[in-house]
Scaffold this motif. Structure first.
Motif, PDB file in Angstrom:
ATOM      1  N   GLY A   1      -2.003   2.895   6.580  1.00 23.08           N
ATOM      2  CA  GLY A   1      -0.577   3.004   6.242  1.00 23.08           C
ATOM      3  C   GLY A   1       0.336   2.697   7.413  1.00 23.08           C
ATOM      4  O   GLY A   1       1.365   3.340   7.593  1.00 23.08           O
TER       5      GLY A   1
ATOM      6  N   SER B   1       0.259   4.113   0.813  1.00 23.91           N
ATOM      7  CA  SER B   1       0.055   5.038   1.926  1.00 23.91           C
ATOM      8  C   SER B   1       1.005   4.737   3.086  1.00 23.91           C
ATOM      9  O   SER B   1       1.206   5.584   3.951  1.00 23.91           O
ATOM     10  CB  SER B   1      -1.402   5.037   2.391  1.00 23.91           C
ATOM     11  OG  SER B   1      -1.723   3.823   2.987  1.00 23.91           O
ATOM     12  N   ILE B   2       1.632   3.545   3.065  1.00 27.53           N
ATOM     13  CA  ILE B   2       2.631   3.269   4.095  1.00 27.53           C
ATOM     14  C   ILE B   2       3.827   4.200   3.911  1.00 27.53           C
ATOM     15  O   ILE B   2       4.305   4.822   4.854  1.00 27.53           O
ATOM     16  CB  ILE B   2       3.075   1.787   4.038  1.00 27.53           C
ATOM     17  CG1 ILE B   2       1.900   0.890   4.403  1.00 27.53           C
ATOM     18  CG2 ILE B   2       4.238   1.541   4.977  1.00 27.53           C
ATOM     19  CD1 ILE B   2       2.177  -0.584   4.267  1.00 27.53           C
TER      20      ILE B   2
ATOM     21  N   ILE C   1       0.582  -5.671   4.602  1.00 26.41           N
ATOM     22  CA  ILE C   1       1.144  -4.743   3.635  1.00 26.41           C
ATOM     23  C   ILE C   1       0.362  -4.712   2.341  1.00 26.41           C
ATOM     24  O   ILE C   1       0.474  -3.786   1.578  1.00 26.41           O
ATOM     25  CB  ILE C   1       2.637  -5.023   3.337  1.00 26.41           C
ATOM     26  CG1 ILE C   1       2.848  -6.463   2.926  1.00 26.41           C
ATOM     27  CG2 ILE C   1       3.479  -4.662   4.511  1.00 26.41           C
ATOM     28  CD1 ILE C   1       4.302  -6.772   2.662  1.00 26.41           C
TER      29      ILE C   1
ATOM     30  N   PHE D   1      -4.492   7.964   7.291  1.00 25.77           N
ATOM     31  CA  PHE D   1      -4.887   7.493   5.975  1.00 25.77           C
ATOM     32  C   PHE D   1      -6.088   6.563   6.042  1.00 25.77           C
ATOM     33  O   PHE D   1      -6.310   5.885   7.044  1.00 25.77           O
ATOM     34  CB  PHE D   1      -3.737   6.746   5.310  1.00 25.77           C
ATOM     35  CG  PHE D   1      -2.584   7.634   4.980  1.00 25.77           C
ATOM     36  CD1 PHE D   1      -2.500   8.251   3.743  1.00 25.77           C
ATOM     37  CD2 PHE D   1      -1.586   7.871   5.908  1.00 25.77           C
ATOM     38  CE1 PHE D   1      -1.446   9.078   3.438  1.00 25.77           C
ATOM     39  CE2 PHE D   1      -0.525   8.704   5.606  1.00 25.77           C
ATOM     40  CZ  PHE D   1      -0.456   9.304   4.375  1.00 25.77           C
TER      41      PHE D   1
ATOM     42  N   PRO E   1       4.234  -2.295   8.640  1.00 28.78           N
ATOM     43  CA  PRO E   1       3.993  -3.669   9.080  1.00 28.78           C
ATOM     44  C   PRO E   1       5.204  -4.312   9.741  1.00 28.78           C
ATOM     45  O   PRO E   1       5.060  -5.305  10.430  1.00 28.78           O
ATOM     46  CB  PRO E   1       3.632  -4.405   7.790  1.00 28.78           C
ATOM     47  CG  PRO E   1       4.138  -3.556   6.692  1.00 28.78           C
ATOM     48  CD  PRO E   1       4.202  -2.160   7.195  1.00 28.78           C
TER      49      PRO E   1
ATOM     50  N   ASP F   1       0.834  -1.190   0.000  1.00 29.04           N
ATOM     51  CA  ASP F   1       0.000   0.000   0.000  1.00 29.04           C
ATOM     52  C   ASP F   1       0.880   1.255   0.000  1.00 29.04           C
ATOM     53  O   ASP F   1       1.695   1.443   0.901  1.00 29.04           O
ATOM     54  CB  ASP F   1      -0.863  -0.039   1.269  1.00 29.04           C
ATOM     55  CG  ASP F   1      -1.864   1.088   1.299  1.00 29.04           C
ATOM     56  OD1 ASP F   1      -1.765   1.980   0.436  1.00 29.04           O
ATOM     57  OD2 ASP F   1      -2.734   1.063   2.182  1.00 29.04           O
TER      58      ASP F   1
END
Lengths: 733, 366
Positions: free
Chosen positions: B95, A626-627, A731, B91, B98, A624
């Protein structure tokens, strides 16, 4: 962002830089020329000293001057005895005499004669023209041996000299400095985050200098003869013998592609569409040849079935059997390349929705009908794709035909012989360019046509249940076939290991350990340099691959598509071509790196980047965006985002790209064989040399060593990538 | 987490996406201007594709305006990258990193800012306490529920004490109950910190219940700005009226307009509507809007229009009655239905409205 103000300031800075750049350029050029002029003064002075006292020899001397100064000439002046201001002229060149007569009363000439009269050299600043060549006049006294008496004056008309090579190089540097400065300052002024700009610039530089430029040089050289455009090289390359080699390559490619695809399909089917046992083992064995070093399979085939082979000669006593040629090549390439087909088809068969087969069975289709009407048609794009991939690989293969082709001709070996045997770089370049034609065709069909017709459905749900569509006897037959191939593959590796301990294969099979000592002592430098080069290339290639992937997936900039295409190019270019292109491009200024380790490292990086980038791209697409945006939002700049977020998230791709680069670099041969030097040797080439000299024991030891190194690297990677499934869930978007 | 709140100014901002491969240019945001006062929570509300997220991303710095300027606390930040802006975004998809646990996620921004270890620990602890996550500090985000992930994202943004908090549809991935809970919580935290916030949503209930002011957008343009009640009760256009709540429209002829009320003819009868949009004028096409709660049912021919009850939906505190009329299907809300007679399905009724509570709008042009 662009504003008028910023643009104006940028242009101003550029203007200042241009002025400075031009000033430095002209200063260096002037001093180079002054240097050249003073060198010339010295040498012309010496030339004057060589003038004979004996009047009879004057003509000979004048002739020799014309030879020493191509395009120039000299006039020999002897002062008249009654009037020292009047000179008698001697010249062999009519035009030189005429030129002198037109100049002799000029102010400058008088000054020159006067200097020479007082035993001083004089270089005239005035330009003149001698038979359309710009020349300068140079006055030197001619003295007797004691240097006490003036015998005469030599007036040289020497063409302007300056080393054009050095001046051109200087020009390249001046222009290059300007382009670099303009690009760098442009990026830092106009982009919001200059890191990305610099990264794109670096990547573009890498692509232009180390991919486009060498390929262009190879292309250019194949069309020139000396410095002129010529089709002679291509006429040679397209002659009968070479065309036969082209056809030989294509024929070999088609055979290998067909057999490999069949074997690969068999493996994939047994592993993913039946309930056979030992699937993990089968899958591991099926991937073994991918990482095995070049020459190793060929070597063991020669040991088993060569002219003095264990099976053919010792066991069967065949005399007129020859493994060398098309048949042996297809066999060896199939063992080496069916894993490519297997991996492609495994993906396809895994991805096919078993529900479709169930549905067909449900409608009372027989198992054979299901296979023919459902499974096979759905797998067709995958089968085509596998066929084309193997075809491309077979065409680019160099190591196997080098040892095993015998009288059968293939283009990659032909190109190598052209370069190393006949020392004809242009011819080699042309031949390897010829090889590009079928390779690129297959590559583009695979990329742009077949791969888009895939029926693989990504449902996100793994196929848990398996529909056996092979009837028990069919399944048994296939399983037996697969295991036979496995047994054969393993026996090939066993042969190599056995080869290490045999005194003299084919003649004396007694046990010995001597090979190991000798091979390791003779090969230790090669082992060290092979390991060093691969170890240097690996992390660089890994980082560049991941950074490129991030740029390609997440950033948009002008020319992105083009840059992607350039970076992916080495994937389709046969190693032989890239190797030849590298020696052509980098054995001269401004990038003179032939013979260094750097050229090999760069070659590794460039060749293995495409696979690394693809892995990184695939991995990043799952993440993603946005991470990364969150990190940026919290204050991290591009570099920090890459280090602290992207790299950890794409770790599996990062590690596998590195291990791939390492393995491929350890087992490289087709390009590297052109680039090695005494200092930087490669194990694979040494294996080849040992095999050529029928030192099979030594070759076996090195091949085994290489296999051990490569397998350890792979094992290490497996260990590192394991246990990354934990955050895969979060993720993906 | 006490910091002087700052104002956000969006000054005639336009964002045009250049045509890609022959497609026409897309004007995502068109001359949008508004000011978010310090400490205020403003919501950008609109259907998808209205430009609300693009506007938010331009404030955060992920996107750049084609024209116009964005100022945060008086400073023009239009061309600054996100990492140089005093904003923090929550977000839609959270987001979360991880590969870091909850505490590491929250500490990330402080690490970047090179805050000392002790202070980082202290602030992370406080931020987690604020969102009720203290027990989950060591968890990996993959092992959290959607609501918990949402709180981590919020803590991570708040811990760096941003001048402006940006929330991009933060609740859209949560189920209805959790969404209601988080709505209240976000508002509580925002108020207690006094932080300036811009909130993007397409959910009108969310917008109404959270905001100090609502900005309604459509097709890249701002349609109306106002407090939730103003937007609901006094919309200026058919679009806004329809987007922020259920509504019935009746075409009318405007006969006279004064400061407050507006006289207009509907089916030959003159009514005096309680208010009207500024653009309403005599002779221009207009409609009268009535919310379900200002509509009433009565015996046939005693109201504005007659119709048949098609369906009654019983909701406890009210009944929603769908009446088929020549103006289409009208929704009438009958509050506190206990003890009242509710017209049965299939019964002929008339619909009338409370004149003080209806409003005249210019007829829809779009």
């Amino acid at each position: 962002m662009f504003t008028k103000d910023k643009l104006l300031r940028f242009l101003l800075v550029l203007a200042v830089f241009v002025v400075a750049d031009a000033w430095i350029y002209s200063t260096i050029r002037t001093s180079l020329r002054a240097d050249a002029a003073s060198n010339r003064s010295a040498s012309l002075g010496l030339l004057a000293k060589s003038a004979p006292e004996n009047p009879d020899l004057r003509e000979d001397w004048l002739m020799s001057v014309s030879e020493t100064l191509p395009g120039g000439a000299a006039v020999y002046l002897v002062p008249a005895e009654d009037d020292p201001e009047v000179y008698e002229r001697f010249a062999t060149d009519e035009e030189a005499l005429a030129l002198w007569q037109s100049l002799e009363s000029s102010e400058d000439a008088v000054k020159g004669l006067e200097s020479a009269y007082y035993f001083e050299n004089y270089a005239s600043p005035v330009k003149a023209t001698l038979s359309n060549t710009p020349v300068r006049l140079f006055y030197a006294p001619i003295t007797d041996d004691s240097q006490g008496e003036l015998l005469g004056i030599a007036v040289f008309m020497a063409p302007e000299t300056a080393d054009p090579g050095i001046e051109r190089l200087l020009g390249i540097f001046a222009v290059g400095a300007f382009i670099l400065f303009a690009a760098l300052s442009g990026i830092s002024r106009f982009s919001r985050d200059s890191t990305v700009g610099y990264a794109v610039l670096t990547l573009a530089g890498l692509g232009i200098v180390f991919i486009i430029f060498p390929l262009f040089e190879a292309f250019r050289l194949s069309f020139t003869d000396g410095a002129r455009f010529s089709l002679a090289t291509w006429a040679g390359a397209l002659s009968g013998a070479h065309l036969k080699a082209l056809w030989g390559s294509i024929r070999l490619g088609m055979w290998t592609a067909t057999t490999s695809t069949i074997v690969g399909f068999l493996f994939a089917f047994v592993i993913y569409r039946t309930t056979a046992r030992g699937k993990k083992f089968l899958s591991a064995i099926a991937q073994l040849p991918v990482i095995s070093p070049p020459f190793s399979l060929t070597l063991s085939i020669i040991l088993l079935a060569g002219n003095n082979g264990l099976i053919t000669k010792q066991l069967l006593g065949l005399d007129n059997f020859s493994i060398y040629g098309l048949g042996g090549l297809v066999l060896v390439q199939t063992i080496g390349m069916f894993p490519i087909a297997y991996l492609t088809l495994a993906g396809v068969l895994q991805g096919l929705d078993a529900t479709l087969e169930e549905a067909a069975l449900d409608m009372n289709a027989s198992r054979w009908q299901v296979f023919r009407s459902v499974t096979l048609p759905l797998a067709v794009p995958g089968i085509l794709s596998a066929w084309l991939l193997v075809f491309t690989n077979s065409l680019a293969d160099f190591a196997n035909p080098l040892l095993l082709a015998g009288n059968y001709r293939v283009l990659s070996v032909e190109a190598y012989i052209q370069v190393t045997g006949r020392n004809d770089l242009g011819g080699g370049a042309a031949l390897s360019l010829l090889l590009l034609l079928p390779t690129l065709t297959a590559f583009f069909i695979q990329r742009n046509w077949v791969s888009k017709r895939s029926y693989v459905t990504v449902t996100g749900k793994p196929n848990l249940k398996l529909v056996e569509i092979a009837s028990p006897p069919v399944k048994a037959a296939m399983t037996v076939g697969v295991w036979l191939i496995v047994a054969f593959t393993l026996s090939l590796y066993g042969t190599i290991v056995a080869g290490c301990f045999v005194k003299n294969w084919g003649i004396d099979y007694s046990f010995t350990l001597a090979n190991i000592g000798e091979a390791l002592s003779r090969g230790k430098d090669a082992i060290r340099s092979t390991l060093t080069l691969a170890a240097v290339a690996t992390p660089i290639a890994g980082i560049i691959a991941m950074a490129s992937a991030m740029i390609f997936v997440r950033k948009s900039f002008v020319g992105k598509k083009a840059l992607e295409a350039v970076m992916m190019m080495p994937f389709a270019v046969p190693g032989t071509l890239l190797g030849i292109a590298y020696i052509l491009a980098f054995n001269k200024a401004p990038i003179l790196i032939v013979g260094t380790g750097a050229i090999i490292v760069i070659n590794y990086i460039v060749r293995e980047l495409p696979v690394g980038i693809e892995g990184g791209v695939a991995s990043l697409r799952q993440i993603d965006p946005s991470i990364e945006e969150a990190a940026r939002d919290l204050g991290a700049d591009e570099g920090m985002v890459f280090r602290s977020i992207v790299l950890p998230l794409v770790r599996p791709a990062f590690i596998s790209s590195m291990s791939y680069t390492f393995v491929r670099s350890m087992t490289a041969v087709s390009a590297v064989i052109f680039l090695i030097s005494a200092r930087w040797y490669h194990m694979t080439v040494l294996i080849y040399n040992f095999s050529e000299n029928i030192r099979f024991g030594l070759a076996s030891v090195l091949a085994t060593t290489l296999i051990i190194i490569v397998m350890s690297a792979f094992g290490l990677m497996r260990l590192l990538v394991r246990d990354t499934g934990a955050f895969d869930k979060t993720i993906s978007r | 987490m006490a910091k002087e709140p700052v104002a956000v100014t969006v000054d005639r901002v336009t964002r045009i996406y250049k045509n890609v491969k022959g497609r026409a240019d897309v004007v995502a945001v068109n001359e949008a201007s508004f000011v978010v006062s310090p400490g205020e929570l403003v919501t950008l509300l609109g259907p998808s594709g209205c430009g609300k997220t693009t506007t938010l991303r331009m404030i955060a710095g992920f996107d750049l305006p084609t024209k116009g300027a964005i100022r945060i606390g008086g400073e023009d930040v239009s061309s600054l990258p996100p990492n140089k802006r005093d904003t923090a975004t929550v977000f839609q998809s959270y987001g979360l990193f991880p590969h870091m646990n909850v505490a590491e996620n929250v500490a990330y921004g402080l690490r970047i800012r090179k805050v000392s270890k002790a202070e980082t620990e202290e602030r992370v602890k406080r931020a987690l306490a604020l969102t009720g996550l203290s027990d989950l500090a060591d968890r990996s985000p993959g092992r959290l529920s959607g609501g918990q992930q949402q709180r981590v994202a919020l803590s991570r943004s708040l811990v760096v004490e941003p001048g402006v908090l940006l929330l991009d549809e933060p609740l859209s991935n949560l189920d209805a109950l959790l969404r209601e809970q988080m709505r209240v919580e976000i508002r509580r935290i925002q108020k207690s910190l006094g932080i300036t916030a811009v909130y993007v949503t397409h959910d009108r209930v969310e917008a109404m219940s959270l905001s100090d002011r609502v900005i309604v957008m459509k097709d890249g343009r701002i349609r109306q700005v106002g407090s939730p009640s103003a937007i609901y009760e006094q919309p200026d256009s058919v679009f806004v009226a329809g987007f922020v709540g259920k509504v019935a429209f009746f075409p009318v002829d405007v006969q006279g307009v004064d400061d407050g009320s507006c006289a207009c003819a509907i089916r030959g009868k003159t009514v005096r509507a309680g208010s009207h949009a500024p653009a309403v004028a005599v002779g221009k096409p207009a409609v009268l809007m009535a919310r379900p709660e200002s509509l009433r049912l009565g015996p046939p021919e005693q109201g504005v229009v007659d119709g048949t009850v098609r369906q009654n939906v019983y909701l406890g505190s009210s009944v929603e009655s769908f009446v088929t009329t020549e103006y289409g299907e009208l929704l009438v809300q009958i509050d506190d239905p206990a003890g009242k007679r509710v017209a049965a399905e299939g019964e002929r009724v008339s619909v009338s409205f409370n004149e003080d509570r209806v409003r005249v709008l210019p007829a829809a042009a779009e």
